[in-house]
Design a protein around this motif. Sequence first.
Motif, PDB file in Angstrom:
ATOM      1  N   LYS A 178       0.821  -1.202   0.000  1.00 56.13           N
ATOM      2  CA  LYS A 178       0.000   0.000   0.000  1.00 56.13           C
ATOM      3  C   LYS A 178       0.865   1.267   0.000  1.00 56.13           C
ATOM      4  O   LYS A 178       2.016   1.253   0.433  1.00 56.13           O
ATOM      5  CB  LYS A 178      -0.916   0.015   1.226  1.00 56.13           C
ATOM      6  N   GLN A 179       0.279   2.347  -0.484  1.00 59.99           N
ATOM      7  CA  GLN A 179       0.881   3.669  -0.371  1.00 59.99           C
ATOM      8  C   GLN A 179       0.079   4.433   0.680  1.00 59.99           C
ATOM      9  O   GLN A 179      -1.135   4.601   0.532  1.00 59.99           O
ATOM     10  CB  GLN A 179       0.859   4.402  -1.710  1.00 59.99           C
ATOM     11  N   THR A 180       0.751   4.843   1.729  1.00 64.30           N
ATOM     12  CA  THR A 180       0.053   5.492   2.838  1.00 64.30           C
ATOM     13  C   THR A 180       0.262   6.998   2.820  1.00 64.30           C
ATOM     14  O   THR A 180       1.300   7.491   2.379  1.00 64.30           O
ATOM     15  CB  THR A 180       0.542   4.939   4.183  1.00 64.30           C
ATOM     16  N   VAL A 181      -0.752   7.705   3.273  1.00 64.66           N
ATOM     17  CA  VAL A 181      -0.612   9.132   3.546  1.00 64.66           C
ATOM     18  C   VAL A 181      -0.986   9.343   5.004  1.00 64.66           C
ATOM     19  O   VAL A 181      -1.984   8.798   5.488  1.00 64.66           O
ATOM     20  CB  VAL A 181      -1.486  10.012   2.629  1.00 64.66           C
ATOM     21  N   ARG A 182      -0.166  10.099   5.690  1.00 64.96           N
ATOM     22  CA  ARG A 182      -0.440  10.397   7.081  1.00 64.96           C
ATOM     23  C   ARG A 182      -1.128  11.755   7.163  1.00 64.96           C
ATOM     24  O   ARG A 182      -0.597  12.765   6.708  1.00 64.96           O
ATOM     25  CB  ARG A 182       0.853  10.414   7.899  1.00 64.96           C
ATOM     26  N   ILE A 183      -2.308  11.759   7.734  1.00 61.87           N
ATOM     27  CA  ILE A 183      -3.070  13.001   7.897  1.00 61.87           C
ATOM     28  C   ILE A 183      -2.821  13.506   9.308  1.00 61.87           C
ATOM     29  O   ILE A 183      -3.155  12.836  10.286  1.00 61.87           O
ATOM     30  CB  ILE A 183      -4.563  12.765   7.634  1.00 61.87           C
ATOM     31  N   ASN A 184      -2.200  14.666   9.410  1.00 65.90           N
ATOM     32  CA  ASN A 184      -1.746  15.183  10.700  1.00 65.90           C
ATOM     33  C   ASN A 184      -2.836  15.878  11.496  1.00 65.90           C
ATOM     34  O   ASN A 184      -2.667  16.128  12.690  1.00 65.90           O
ATOM     35  CB  ASN A 184      -0.581  16.161  10.485  1.00 65.90           C
ATOM     36  N   LYS A 185      -3.949  16.185  10.844  1.00 60.23           N
ATOM     37  CA  LYS A 185      -5.053  16.884  11.503  1.00 60.23           C
ATOM     38  C   LYS A 185      -6.352  16.239  11.068  1.00 60.23           C
ATOM     39  O   LYS A 185      -6.577  16.046   9.871  1.00 60.23           O
ATOM     40  CB  LYS A 185      -5.033  18.370  11.112  1.00 60.23           C
ATOM     41  N   GLU A 186      -7.194  15.901  12.019  1.00 62.56           N
ATOM     42  CA  GLU A 186      -8.481  15.304  11.666  1.00 62.56           C
ATOM     43  C   GLU A 186      -9.300  16.250  10.807  1.00 62.56           C
ATOM     44  O   GLU A 186      -9.478  17.419  11.148  1.00 62.56           O
ATOM     45  CB  GLU A 186      -9.268  14.936  12.929  1.00 62.56           C
ATOM     46  N   MET A 187      -9.766  15.729   9.670  1.00 64.06           N
ATOM     47  CA  MET A 187     -10.607  16.491   8.755  1.00 64.06           C
ATOM     48  C   MET A 187     -11.836  15.641   8.430  1.00 64.06           C
ATOM     49  O   MET A 187     -11.709  14.432   8.211  1.00 64.06           O
ATOM     50  CB  MET A 187      -9.859  16.800   7.453  1.00 64.06           C
ATOM     51  N   PRO A 188     -13.027  16.237   8.397  1.00 67.22           N
ATOM     52  CA  PRO A 188     -14.206  15.453   8.024  1.00 67.22           C
ATOM     53  C   PRO A 188     -14.012  14.793   6.660  1.00 67.22           C
ATOM     54  O   PRO A 188     -13.696  15.468   5.677  1.00 67.22           O
ATOM     55  CB  PRO A 188     -15.324  16.510   7.980  1.00 67.22           C
ATOM     56  N   GLY A 189     -14.161  13.472   6.613  1.00 63.33           N
ATOM     57  CA  GLY A 189     -13.974  12.758   5.353  1.00 63.33           C
ATOM     58  C   GLY A 189     -12.530  12.494   5.000  1.00 63.33           C
ATOM     59  O   GLY A 189     -12.243  12.026   3.897  1.00 63.33           O
ATOM     60  N   HIS A 190     -11.609  12.802   5.942  1.00 63.75           N
ATOM     61  CA  HIS A 190     -10.174  12.614   5.695  1.00 63.75           C
ATOM     62  C   HIS A 190      -9.730  13.497   4.523  1.00 63.75           C
ATOM     63  O   HIS A 190     -10.108  14.657   4.474  1.00 63.75           O
ATOM     64  CB  HIS A 190      -9.840  11.141   5.495  1.00 63.75           C
ATOM     65  N   VAL A 191      -8.965  12.989   3.570  1.00 58.12           N
ATOM     66  CA  VAL A 191      -8.417  13.858   2.523  1.00 58.12           C
ATOM     67  C   VAL A 191      -8.831  13.434   1.118  1.00 58.12           C
ATOM     68  O   VAL A 191      -9.363  14.233   0.351  1.00 58.12           O
ATOM     69  CB  VAL A 191      -6.879  13.917   2.618  1.00 58.12           C
ATOM     70  N   ALA A 192      -8.595  12.175   0.744  1.00 58.05           N
ATOM     71  CA  ALA A 192      -8.870  11.741  -0.625  1.00 58.05           C
ATOM     72  C   ALA A 192     -10.343  11.920  -0.984  1.00 58.05           C
ATOM     73  O   ALA A 192     -10.674  12.359  -2.087  1.00 58.05           O
ATOM     74  CB  ALA A 192      -8.436  10.295  -0.823  1.00 58.05           C
TER      75      ALA A 192
END
Length: 313
Positions: A178-192
């Motif tokens: 897998k290719q992971t992305v680390r999200i440093n701040k909680e965002m509704p719906g994450h990022v993608a």
Amino acid sequence: MSHIKPIRQVTVIGTGVIGASWAALFLAKGLDVIAIDVSLNAESSLRKFVLTAWPALERLGLTPGASPLRLFFTSDLAEAVKDVDFVQESGPEQLDFKQELYGQLDALLPPDVIIASSSSGLPMSQIQLGATIHPERCVIGHPFNPPHLMPLVEIVGGPLTSEATIRRAQDFYRSLGKQTVRINKEMPGHVASRLQAALAREAYYLVAEGALSAADVDTALTAGPGLRWSVMGNMMLDHLSGGPGGIEHFLQHFGAPLTASWKSLGSPELTPEVQRKLSESVRAEVGTRTIEELEAERDDRLLEILELRANAI
């Protein structure tokens, strides 16, 4: 945390669309999988999904020892997590359900076993409140659908998640290819999903306004920016658009017209009339093809792209 064992056995909680796909991937990577789901006919549906997905997984390359026969099913939670090394939770998107479940898992599992949630919308800061003993081992591991094919996993910790948990989750998912992305701040719906939603909003607006058909929207995407996005992301492509001056030149010279274009973007309301227009246009694009046929077409093209990407590395 206590001594960290290699991950050889994974429990999949919830075997719907996402959980079943996770199970197929884990099996293809040579892991033992214990699945649990209390839905009617869950076991037969899961085993059917794994067998259907297996040719695609063979095409991508199986880990030695990989086999659908390493799938075990139970309806008992204590049995499902006995001697497990990692938990991938893909249950209903209901906060009270997840908090109660995480409380049960927290009491049953050794402290070094990570509990990862596939949740697409619920924040880990709220989910992990159910794990009052070891909330530090709880993390979001959100895949893109279908997980057995799509490389992306978004990793999001809550305020009580430890750095060690995030690093171990990253290492585990990467070991699966897998290719992971680390999200440093909680965002509704994450990022993608947020990026996807921004594009969907404009696509729906253009069709609702009668600017073009759903088929032409999809062609504009797949034959245009979507083709480039399959090899490079938006930020890197903007850097290339700046020529020798790179991203700095791009922002200086194209920033103003870019922000001006944002003001003309639509914000459609999905009224019954708009929904009717969208549905009619999409149905015209679909024609006589069934959902199963479209899924097969999607997955076959995804496999071709993944194989090309693998050969380019």
